[in-house]
Design an enzyme around this catalytic site. Sequence first.
Site, short mmCIF file in Angstrom:
data_model
loop_
_atom_site.label_atom_id
_atom_site.label_comp_id
_atom_site.label_asym_id
_atom_site.label_seq_id
_atom_site.Cartn_x
_atom_site.Cartn_y
_atom_site.Cartn_z
N ARG A 18 0.86 -1.26 0.01
CA ARG A 18 0.06 0.13 0.02
C ARG A 18 0.92 1.40 -0.03
NH1 ARG A 18 -0.44 4.66 2.96
NH2 ARG A 18 -0.04 3.49 4.63
N ASP A 19 1.42 1.52 1.08
CA ASP A 19 2.24 2.69 1.22
C ASP A 19 3.47 2.68 0.13
OD1 ASP A 19 3.43 5.25 2.26
OD2 ASP A 19 4.36 4.08 4.10
N HIS A 73 6.79 4.03 12.71
CA HIS A 73 6.78 4.11 11.27
C HIS A 73 8.08 5.05 10.78
CE1 HIS A 73 4.58 3.77 7.40
NE2 HIS A 73 5.21 4.54 7.01
N HIS A 133 10.85 6.56 8.51
CA HIS A 133 11.43 6.55 6.94
C HIS A 133 13.19 6.76 7.14
CE1 HIS A 133 7.81 7.77 4.37
NE2 HIS A 133 7.55 6.67 5.34
N CYS A 142 6.30 9.33 0.47
CA CYS A 142 5.09 10.17 0.78
C CYS A 142 4.73 10.90 -0.34
CB CYS A 142 5.08 10.80 2.13
SG CYS A 142 3.48 11.73 2.25
#
Lengths: 316, 316
Positions: free
Chosen positions: B29-30, B222, B224, B255
């Site tokens: 998904r992400d 979460h 990055h 993102c």
Amino acid sequence: MNAMEVGLPATVPAEGLPARVRVHEVGARDGLQNEKAVVPAQVKAEFIRRLAGTGLTTIEATSFVHPKWVPQLADAEELFPAVADLPVDLPVLVPNERGLERALALGARRVAVFASATESFAKANLNRTVDESLAMFEPVVARAKDAGGLHVRGYLSMCFGDPWEGDVPVGQVVRVCRALLDMGCDELSLGDTIGVATPGHVSALLTALDGAGVPVERLGVHFHDTYGQALSNTLTALRHGVRTVDASAGGLGGCPFAKSATGNLATEDLVWMLRGLGIDTGIDLGRLVATSVWMAAHLGRPSPSRTVRALSHQES
Amino acid sequence: MNAMEVGLPATVPAEGLPARVRVHEVGARDGLQNEKAVVPAQVKAEFIRRLAGTGLTTIEATSFVHPKWVPQLADAEELFPAVADLPVDLPVLVPNERGLERALALGARRVAVFASATESFAKANLNRTVDESLAMFEPVVARAKDAGGLHVRGYLSMCFGDPWEGDVPVGQVVRVCRALLDMGCDELSLGDTIGVATPGHVSALLTALDGAGVPVERLGVHFHDTYGQALSNTLTALRHGVRTVDASAGGLGGCPFAKSATGNLATEDLVWMLRGLGIDTGIDLGRLVATSVWMAAHLGRPSPSRTVRALSHQES
């Protein structure tokens, strides 16, 4: 270079970490030694000059290894005098007595020998057993001390794993560390040459070295980012009191004789973390990124450092 | 796929870490939502199927956002039923009540809402203030609970920095976390959307959440890898007792609406560290690397994960 908007992390200190870390910059030597195309001495000198301009205080300059083995560093006699005026420490590698004499002739004040924690790598890199290589270094270290008390660093490769032997027992690493200190090394650099270390392993080795009476002040760590673990391992070492960390500007380099040994810890990724933790390094991250971007342009490929990539694209 | 010789680190546990970590896999998904070329639903389904075959137990499948906003995920109605038989948890994103109804119609059992810790990102991503977005999520969460007690995750973006606002006060993050839990979220995922967090900052936020009575069992992290910090931050979170870690197979994604927000933490780099620490994830690293190599071939570019690169080149 274009003006570059350099972001910085919020500063939020954590408990149990040192107030200051000395970065031992290896990009000019360890980083460039694997480049296929020989980088001209003038470019290397300019690289070191720019690195010194970032606030780095220890910049490994070159190696006095036989030119046959590392042609990239065959210009040591031209390079070292070209940077010797810089107000920073410029350690150089000396593989043997011949190398040390070359370094001494140029006025080097800091030298490093390069040992292995494993028999396989000692054989591959030095064509000797571990004990034979230690015997080879002993007169080198003694002569460096006799010749005006040079500072001697002992590199130790394969401290956390070996591509031929697999696991490397902690006790074996401690034994070679002790031998290097006993022969007069001032400082050791614990190398994860193939990048396989994880934080528990780092803790175990540092705990064992402490138990063997090795003062943490004499230890540096040298992690490779082959599996993305270098910074977590560094953080773990800092928690054990280590205050000297090896890193390579832009993440240049690796090891020519070890399988999968790509990627030194990038100095920029390290400085980002230390800056966020409020740990002083004296390094200007913006200048360092600009230096790595400049070097990457010379080498014709982008830096593998995530921080360099993020900050050098952040031009809006 | 060719047989691949997969190396593993030595297992050396460290004190003060959990025995087991649940990886919340976000690659499908992400990871894929930012791909310009639409990945066919059959490929996504095969990706999820292969991920499930690695031992991952939580695989975020898709988002029921309006197709206009994320065309890459417009196939949610086709994709979800194609993987619903897998014996794993398949959470899906639901931005609003309409999205939740679509998810419920397909039998989804786990949903996630997507909040922001900052006004600027709430405005950019949701076109609402933080409080307006919380008000929007409240009936979504209530309906998810009413409709059979679905498990609801609350994502919280920009917990450590915001590209427009810069520093984000810890207290502001705690306030939104509390609001999400109070409206009924079962679990929160603390997002470092632009990758600027460092370990002291992670400690400070987790300490503040603990002080505000938020049980660590309900927190996921979460991170990055924009500046190479994701794994050090994860290690820090584990030391605070966090046992749910978001990661993206092969390091896919980022993102779309945040400057420099590249690079989710690669699941492989995470699993390498956890494996070295002796922390159980149930994941077969070799299969995971093979899955990421397969997906990278489909996308036509190599994985940014260092572990994937090291292990997939290690064919000799």
